[in-house]
Design an enzyme around this catalytic site. Structure first.
Site: not given
Ligand code: NDP
Length: 325
Positions: A14, A16-17, A98, A159, A187
């Protein structure tokens, strides 16, 4: 030379990753002399994208990166892990209640808690970033009964950093002059960024209440939405940066005379029900986060803390009813 520290990152493919992994590989998570081995967990559909990121990590030729492995099975991903960064989560989609969101995340964080319980190293430290982070951490922890409860934390450091930045701009001083800000509660938009005990250059902070209520608190609490509005994507690099800060502080400690903020298991302090994962002012020493004790809480702060904690209690009750904890 030191054996590499195993770091598991979920949701590794993702946004953040993508920002996080390169900073870990460069030594910023633990320190410049600590080699790391990355273990990336993704859902099967995203494994290929994670492989692409792993290729780029290899191309960074990072001296401290001892290798990168990719998994779609939590049991394997958490085997022997020392630090777990739980980033992947189920985002809220249109029309989702929710309860549905919490249920979907239960399906992610329950097996991850079980896998951590079964196979992680004895010194495991867990940071949950994926939202709703506090309650996701609670779910994971409740399925890891053999791991001390204080090893499960959720991120409010972003935050905290946002609050530092806003106060620094308001007062016209560098962030290094500010101490003892605190994020309390969940959060979420109910979080309470508090300047009640804050210090600027060693003196208490004097700002007017109207600015706090109408500007500072809503700006910090709604910053995520403002970034989506401007960038067209959610904040990722700043979230990754805060995750790095959270773990670095946890491992290396807080400086004397200051604290930071993290969501940790409540010990009942400040009227927050025991066991709830709520944000507090915390210090870190010897690899442990500790809630700062004995602060006086004024009436304004009391009401704000209580409101955010009430939301956490509601989330906990919902996941309890759903049988997720
Ligand atoms: P991001 O990498 O942008 O975000 C990931 C998570 O971080 C979301 O839940 C997001 O919440 C949260 N988050 C916390 N703080 C922040 C912040 N300040 N700003 C933005 N996000 C924040 O999401 P992507 O969709 O790009 O990537 C998610 C990845 O996770 C995908 O590759 C998906 O396949 C993977 N995934 C893996 C799982 C596993 O390993 N089992 C399970 C589920 C998903 P919010 O949505 O509220 O912004």
């Amino acid at each position: 030379t030191q054996a590499p520290v195993n770091v598991t990152v979920t949701g590794a493919a993702g946004q953040i990753g993508y920002a996080l992994l390169f900073r870990i590989a460069s030594g910023q998570l633990l320190g410049q002399d600590v080699p790391v081995k990355l273990r990336l967990l993704e859902i099967p559909q995203a494994v290929k994208a994670a492989e692409g990121t792993a290729m780029e990590l290899e191309d960074g030729a990072f001296p401290l990166l001892a290798g990168t492995d990719i998994f779609d099975d939590p049991k394997q991903a958490f085997e022997g892990t020392n630090i777990a960064l739980l980033v992947g989560a189920r985002p809220r989609s249109k029309g989702m209640e929710r309860g549905d969101l919490l249920e979907a995340n239960g399906g992610i964080f329950k097996p991850q808690g079980e896998a951590i319980n079964a196979g992680a190293a004895d010194d495991i430290k867990v940071l949950v970033v994926g939202n709703p982070a506090n309650t996701n951490a609670l779910i994971a922890r409740s399925h890891a009964p053999d791991v001390p409860a204080d090893r499960f934390t959720a991120m409010t450091r972003l935050d905290h950093n946002r609050a530092l930045a806003q106060l620094s701009k308001k007062l016209g001083v560098p962030v290094t002059e500010l101490k003892k800000l605190a994020i309390w509660g969940n959060h979420s938009a109910t979080q309470y960024p508090s300047v009640q005990h804050a210090e600027v250059s060693g003196k208490s902070v004097d700002v007017d209440q109207a600015w706090l209520e109408n500007d500072f608190i809503p700006t910090v609490a709604k910053r995520g939405a403002a970034i989506i509005e401007a960038r067209g994507l959610s904040s990722a690099a700043s979230a990754a940066s805060a995750a790095i800060d959270h773990v670095f502080t946890w491992v290396n400690g807080t400086p004397a005379g200051d604290w930071t903020s993290a969501a940790v298991a409540s010990d009942g302090s400040y009227g927050v029900p025991e066991g709830l994962i709520s944000s507090f002012p915390v210090t870190a020493e010897n690899g442990q986060y500790k809630i700062v004790q004995g602060l006086e809480i004024d009436d304004f702060s009391r009401a704000r803390i209580d409101a955010s904690v009430a939301e956490l209690v509601e989330e906990r009750d919902t996941v309890q009813k759903l049988g997720l904890i």
